[in-house]
Design an enzyme around this catalytic site. Structure first.
Site, PDB file in Angstrom:
ATOM      1  N   HIS A 112      -4.361  -2.420   9.011  1.00 57.61           N
ATOM      2  CA  HIS A 112      -3.505  -3.075   9.993  1.00 57.61           C
ATOM      3  C   HIS A 112      -2.077  -2.575   9.806  1.00 57.61           C
ATOM      4  O   HIS A 112      -1.775  -1.840   8.870  1.00 57.61           O
ATOM      5  CB  HIS A 112      -3.542  -4.594   9.802  1.00 57.61           C
ATOM      6  CG  HIS A 112      -2.986  -5.037   8.474  1.00 57.61           C
ATOM      7  ND1 HIS A 112      -3.682  -4.879   7.287  1.00 57.61           N
ATOM      8  CD2 HIS A 112      -1.791  -5.591   8.130  1.00 57.61           C
ATOM      9  CE1 HIS A 112      -2.943  -5.328   6.283  1.00 57.61           C
ATOM     10  NE2 HIS A 112      -1.790  -5.760   6.772  1.00 57.61           N
ATOM     11  N   ASP A 167       2.046  -4.272   9.960  1.00 63.65           N
ATOM     12  CA  ASP A 167       2.616  -5.597   9.727  1.00 63.65           C
ATOM     13  C   ASP A 167       3.430  -6.157  10.881  1.00 63.65           C
ATOM     14  O   ASP A 167       3.670  -7.363  10.933  1.00 63.65           O
ATOM     15  CB  ASP A 167       3.484  -5.581   8.461  1.00 63.65           C
ATOM     16  CG  ASP A 167       2.653  -5.547   7.199  1.00 63.65           C
ATOM     17  OD1 ASP A 167       1.454  -5.879   7.271  1.00 63.65           O
ATOM     18  OD2 ASP A 167       3.195  -5.183   6.139  1.00 63.65           O
ATOM     19  N   HIS A 195      -2.125   0.205   6.857  1.00 58.01           N
ATOM     20  CA  HIS A 195      -2.521   0.049   5.464  1.00 58.01           C
ATOM     21  C   HIS A 195      -3.566  -1.048   5.329  1.00 58.01           C
ATOM     22  O   HIS A 195      -3.782  -1.842   6.240  1.00 58.01           O
ATOM     23  CB  HIS A 195      -1.310  -0.282   4.587  1.00 58.01           C
ATOM     24  CG  HIS A 195      -0.601  -1.533   5.000  1.00 58.01           C
ATOM     25  ND1 HIS A 195       0.305  -1.561   6.057  1.00 58.01           N
ATOM     26  CD2 HIS A 195      -0.665  -2.820   4.554  1.00 58.01           C
ATOM     27  CE1 HIS A 195       0.774  -2.779   6.215  1.00 58.01           C
ATOM     28  NE2 HIS A 195       0.186  -3.590   5.323  1.00 58.01           N
ATOM     29  N   ARG A 235      -7.144 -10.096  -8.528  1.00 58.60           N
ATOM     30  CA  ARG A 235      -5.993  -9.236  -8.239  1.00 58.60           C
ATOM     31  C   ARG A 235      -4.841 -10.125  -7.782  1.00 58.60           C
ATOM     32  O   ARG A 235      -4.944 -10.827  -6.781  1.00 58.60           O
ATOM     33  CB  ARG A 235      -6.373  -8.246  -7.148  1.00 58.60           C
ATOM     34  CG  ARG A 235      -5.285  -7.300  -6.640  1.00 58.60           C
ATOM     35  CD  ARG A 235      -5.879  -6.571  -5.442  1.00 58.60           C
ATOM     36  NE  ARG A 235      -5.085  -5.473  -4.943  1.00 58.60           N
ATOM     37  CZ  ARG A 235      -4.158  -5.554  -4.001  1.00 58.60           C
ATOM     38  NH1 ARG A 235      -3.863  -6.750  -3.495  1.00 58.60           N
ATOM     39  NH2 ARG A 235      -3.526  -4.482  -3.569  1.00 58.60           N
TER      40      ARG A 235
END
Length: 670
Positions: A542, A544, A614, A624
């Site tokens: 996508h 941002d 990204h 994570r």
């Protein structure tokens, strides 16, 4: 009252209640209940129940839609508007239609409120998320043919899922799986026929192309009627404050029908937009007549060719190529003809549908109902979108793109710049914070983060195979003030985010202040037992601040994208997990241009536009954690919680907090 009547009354009530129970058994089950049951079964490993509930949810979803369409069309036919307009007659028809529709729908579905679903569920169905669950369940149940079809159906609306595409290739190699199994269970008939027609046209099979193009027009106008019928229900007034909404009856009615017209207008765009795409196919409806006029010419049906050519000119008056064709057909036929008017076309093609609905077909899209041309200002149906909403924004306004400025802190090291990362406005830095600070922020995350925070309460917003937890700066400071976490840890989160902001602002050499748009301490955890044969991303590809459209190679800066965001950054807190690499791609959402393995103190920063698509690869084991930050150059879009957090920090720094206490709003703004 006669005492003997009481038993009879009780018996009557009992019989009535029994009848209601029997009737309710025939009603469709609520979509959201079935969907939630399927998701819960998935997490519980009960894959047979996943299939049963999810297939039921999809069937119920279609059934509710079909019932609403049929009832609304029927009631509009039964209660048409009078030719002589007056307020009383208008309101009388509106009320009669409403009563008719409610009675019809409730006779088929039961109480309508039972079938209301949240925006999140609607969005999941529009994105075909149920098919992702289904393909995984079919896979577990050793039903590869159905798994292939479900995966194919999901992939049609989610082409950015690179791993799903790879998984589809694996299905093709499985024994027993044939090409015919890769079907789109949610294919739209008008688009399916059009696509097949174009393929035949390209092969020179003009007879076959004519048949399919005419079928495509039939299905298109049917779909248009259905779409507009669905617009006739209750509308959302997102711009109104319902508490202060005090308008007159005429204003309320006007607001409602304005929303209805807007919804109908969007049908034009919706019918021309393929699943998973954000922009409509250009010139979609006129193209049908363009293909038809030439196909009819090739099969020596010149009368039909002339009619289709004239119809095309209704959309694009004066088109040089089509005008030449019209002159050519007239010369051969030695007579003129008329366009295939929409109204007459529908009488011929769409028997049994409510044609009165289509009288607005021209008017709501800038055209006319009397065979006259579409005003040149609209240039056809695909151009009604305001130009300001259709810009491809890939350059940050008023900023000359630069990079390589000071890193401000001695410990910070430049690892890769834009050139090394194969893009523009990208940077990778190490040692932004220390190992000890990473550990403290991770400990903070384990105490304060909540499942679904920052994702409208959805625990698994991007993939059902991971759990997402998050917390904001203000919430952290509140916990610190309440003594639930060390205030020093809460302060570290605040200070770290400010450090990142200063580094990004300095490195990219911005000539105006960079403001916080949103700050989030977030952890994503691989769900045990759901990692075998994963075919998805932890976060799909996508951009941002714009809507990525891989097929068009564009990124549309329009809602629901956060169009005001200008720069983004991710500060990683650990690397002791499997998978989870951050990746940059080309606009096609497939070609990876850079891959970054997270570790403590590592920061990736980049501009937020379409130049930097990204995503995140699947986290297949472990947890994570990172601090995610988005920034804006427009002070009007500063993060409200950040401003409140600034006030808390100022109070702490001046020691006023000890005597006066703090007024903290713990509610997350996003």
């Amino acid at each position: 009252m006669d005492g003997n009547s009481c038993p009879l009354m009780i018996l009557s009530v009992f019989l009535l209640f029994s009848d209601l129970l029997l009737c309710s058994a025939a009603f469709l089950e609520p979509v959201d209940l079935l969907y939630d049951s399927a998701v819960q079964a998935f997490y519980g490993g009960d894959y047979e129940s996943v299939v049963r509930y999810m297939e039921g949810a999809l069937s119920s979803h279609r059934g509710v839609r079909h019932t609403r369409i049929r009832c609304r069309l029927r009631c509009q036919d039964q209660h048409p508007f009078h030719k002589t307009f007056s307020d009383l007659r208008f309101f009388d028809v509106v009320l009669r239609r409403t009563v008719c529709m409610n009675a019809c729908i409730e006779a088929k579905l039961g109480t309508q409120s039972v079938h209301k679903v949240s925006d999140e569920v609607i969005q999941d169905f529009n994105r075909r998320i149920p098919y992702n669950y289904l393909q995984l369940a079919y896979q577990k149940l050793k039903q590869p043919e159905k798994a292939a079809a479900a995966a194919h159906t999901y992939f049609q609306a989610n082409p950015e899922h690179v791993e799903m595409g790879q998984h589809l290739e694996q299905y093709k190699d499985l024994q027993g799986v044939e090409e015919s199994h890769f079907v789109d269970w949610e294919a739209r008939p008008h688009q399916q026929s059009f696509t097949a027609a174009v393929k035949l046209y390209d092969k020179g099979d003009y007879e076959g192309a004519v048949t399919l193009l005419e079928d495509a027009l039939v299905e298109y106008y049917k779909a248009d009627v259905e779409c507009r019928a669905l617009c006739q229900g209750p509308q959302k007034f997102e711009g109104h404050d319902h508490v202060r909404y005090r308008y007159s009856l005429h204003e309320v009615v006007s607001d409602h029908f304005t929303q209805v017209l807007h919804c109908e207008h969007e049908c034009v765009r919706d019918l021309a937009t393929r699943p998973g795409r954000l922009s409509p196919m250009e010139n979609y409806l006129p193209l049908h007549y363009d293909y038809l006029q030439f196909a009819y010419f090739k099969v020596n049906r010149l009368e039909e060719a002339l009619q289709c050519a004239l119809t095309y000119l209704l959309f694009h008056e004066g088109d040089e190529f089509m005008t030449d064709n019209v002159d050519h057909y007239r010369e051969i036929l030695t007579h003129d003809s008329t366009p295939r008017e929409v109204r007459n076309l529908l009488r011929h093609l769409v028997r049994g549908f409510n044609l009165s609905l289509m009288q607005n077909y021209w008017s709501s899209t800038g055209g006319r109902d009397d065979s006259n041309r579409i005003p040149s200002g609209t240039d056809g149906w695909m151009e009604y979108v305001p130009i300001s909403e259709k810009k491809n924004i890939t350059v940050i306004v008023s900023q000359q793109l630069k990079e390589g400025g000071p890193l401000l802190y001695d410990s910070v090291q430049l690892v890769q710049n834009s050139v090394a990362l194969n893009g523009t406005q990208r940077v990778l830095l190490d040692h932004v914070i220390s190992e000890g600070e990473c550990a403290e922020l991770r400990n903070l995350a384990h105490v304060i983060t909540m499942a679904g925070d920052g994702y409208r309460g959805r625990m698994s917003p991007h993939t059902p195979n991971e759990r997402f937890e998050g917390a904001t700066v203000l919430k952290t400071l509140q916990y610190g003030y309440e003594g639930r976490v060390p205030m020093s840890s809460a302060r570290l989160f605040y200070d770290t985010s400010e450090r990142v902001r200063r580094i990004v602002e300095s490195y990219f050499m911005l000539n105006t202040t960079l403001h916080f748009s949103y700050t989030h301490l977030v952890c994503r955890t691989a769900i045990t037992g759901q990692q075998d044969h994963r075919n998805d991303l932890s976060h799909p590809i996508h951009a941002d601040n714009c809507l990525l459209d891989p097929d068009a190679n564009e990124c549309w800066k329009e809602p629901p994208a956060y169009t005001y965001r200008d720069y983004s950054a991710l500060l990683y807190l650990n690397g002791d997990f499997e998978g989870g690499e951050f990746i940059f791609t080309e606009m096609d959402a497939k070609t990876v241009t850079a891959s970054i393995k997270p570790k403590c103190g590592r920061l990736v920063g980049f501009s937020s536009g379409g130049e930097n698509p990204h995503g995140v690869k699947a986290v297949t084991s472990g947890q994570r954690c990172a601090v995610a930050l988005w920034f804006t150059l427009d002070p009007l879009y500063r993060e409200l919680e950040r401003l409140q957090a600034d006030e808390v920090i100022q109070a702490l720094d001046t020691q006023s907090v000890w005597g006066q206490g703090l007024t903290i709003n713990p509610k997350d703004e996003l």
